[in-house]
Each structure stands twice: as structure tokens, then as C-alpha cells.
Design a protein around this motif. Structure first.
Motif, PDB file in Angstrom:
ATOM      1  N   HIS A 145       9.030  -7.922  -1.082  1.00  0.00           N
ATOM      2  CA  HIS A 145       7.650  -7.512  -0.845  1.00  0.00           C
ATOM      3  C   HIS A 145       7.389  -7.306   0.645  1.00  0.00           C
ATOM      4  N   ARG A 146       8.473  -7.284   1.411  1.00  0.00           N
ATOM      5  CA  ARG A 146       8.407  -7.051   2.853  1.00  0.00           C
ATOM      6  C   ARG A 146       9.577  -6.154   3.232  1.00  0.00           C
ATOM      7  N   ALA A 147       9.351  -5.227   4.135  1.00  0.00           N
ATOM      8  CA  ALA A 147      10.414  -4.333   4.576  1.00  0.00           C
ATOM      9  C   ALA A 147      11.213  -5.012   5.684  1.00  0.00           C
ATOM     10  N   VAL A 203       8.132  -0.533  -0.233  1.00  0.00           N
ATOM     11  CA  VAL A 203       7.695  -1.883  -0.606  1.00  0.00           C
ATOM     12  C   VAL A 203       6.728  -1.809  -1.773  1.00  0.00           C
ATOM     13  N   PRO A 204       6.880  -2.627  -2.803  1.00  0.00           N
ATOM     14  CA  PRO A 204       7.994  -3.548  -3.041  1.00  0.00           C
ATOM     15  C   PRO A 204       9.231  -2.792  -3.546  1.00  0.00           C
TER      16      PRO A 204
END
Length: 140
Positions: A76-78, A87-88
């Protein structure tokens, strides 16, 4: 240098030249790994010595890009700037049929994947650096 920056002109994410044949194969849509000339162990990441028999003799060979989900997660984070639009996104550890475990992305999945689900390789263009292998569910 920031995370996600290219460290080598050829390999998209390579830190050494040891894995250059892997990236060269990916540019051509081929999945290649080192195979020990003595005990036939297939290894990744690339290494100068076989971890099974300690031989220094190895040949880069092409392998089928099929395997099974060994583990998976949704990010859920690049962790790289180029992944922000995705993302996601899903990441999978694939147990390839040749024995190698390869960390990659899984695409074209509308439903959750499960350990043991069958996958096959595809390639995604990453600009000047070439292509990287990603995986999709095997169509039945």
C-alpha cells in the motif's frame, strides 16, 4: 542515491554485473538462471560458487517461466517512485518449477491469490533499462 534509482545502465535494479545475463534474457523475453555444470543446481541470485557443491563452473540457461505462489503481499506504499501510480500493488514470491524462488509483481488478478496457485511469466517494459519479469495466473 534514492531507493529505486538505477545503479547500472543495463540492469533495471541490478547492483553488480553478476546478474547481467538475467537482465539480458529478460530484455529478450527469456527467463535465464545460472545452472551448476557439476551438480545441475539452478541458482538465483547469481553467484560465483554453487551453494550445493561449491563448484565454480556454471552456465546460464533458459527455463520455463511457470511456478506456484509461495508467498504474497499487497503493498500500500510505493517503494520505488515508478510504482506510485500502481498503489496498491501485489508482490509475489514464486516457487518456479526449476527450483528458484523469484520475487516479482503479480498482475491481472481481480481476486486474492493463494499459496499454491499456478503462475506464468510475462514481461513489463521499464523504459531504457529493458524489461522485468512479472507473473500472471495460469489461464485454465
Amino acid at each position: 542515491m534514492n531507493p529505486g534509482d538505477q545503479l547500472n545502465d543495463e540492469a533495471p535494479l541490478g547492483f553488480t554485473g553478476d546478474d547481467q545475463p538475467f537482465w539480458d534474457g529478460a530484455k529478450e523475453g527469456r527467463l535465464t538462471f545460472q545452472q551448476c555444470d557439476d551438480c545441475r543446481f539452478v541458482r538465483w541470485p547469481a553467484a560465483g560458487v554453487c551453494p550445493e557443491c561449491l563448484s565454480r563452473e556454471a552456465t546460464w540457461r533458459e527455463f520455463a517461466g511457470t511456478g506456484s505462489v509461495w508467498s504474497h503481499v499487497v503493498y500500500h506504499r510505493a517503494y520505488a517512485a515508478r510504482l506510485k501510480p500502481d498503489v496498491p500493488y501485489r508482490v509475489v514470491l514464486v516457487q518456479l518449477d526449476c527450483g528458484v524462488r523469484l520475487l516479482s509483481r503479480i498482475l491481472d488478478v481481480d481476486t486474492p491469490v493463494a499459496v499454491g496457485d499456478r503462475l506464468e511469466v510475462r514481461y513489463v517494459d521499464v523504459g531504457d533499462a529493458g524489461q522485468v519479469p512479472v507473473f500472471v495466473p495460469v489461464t485454465r
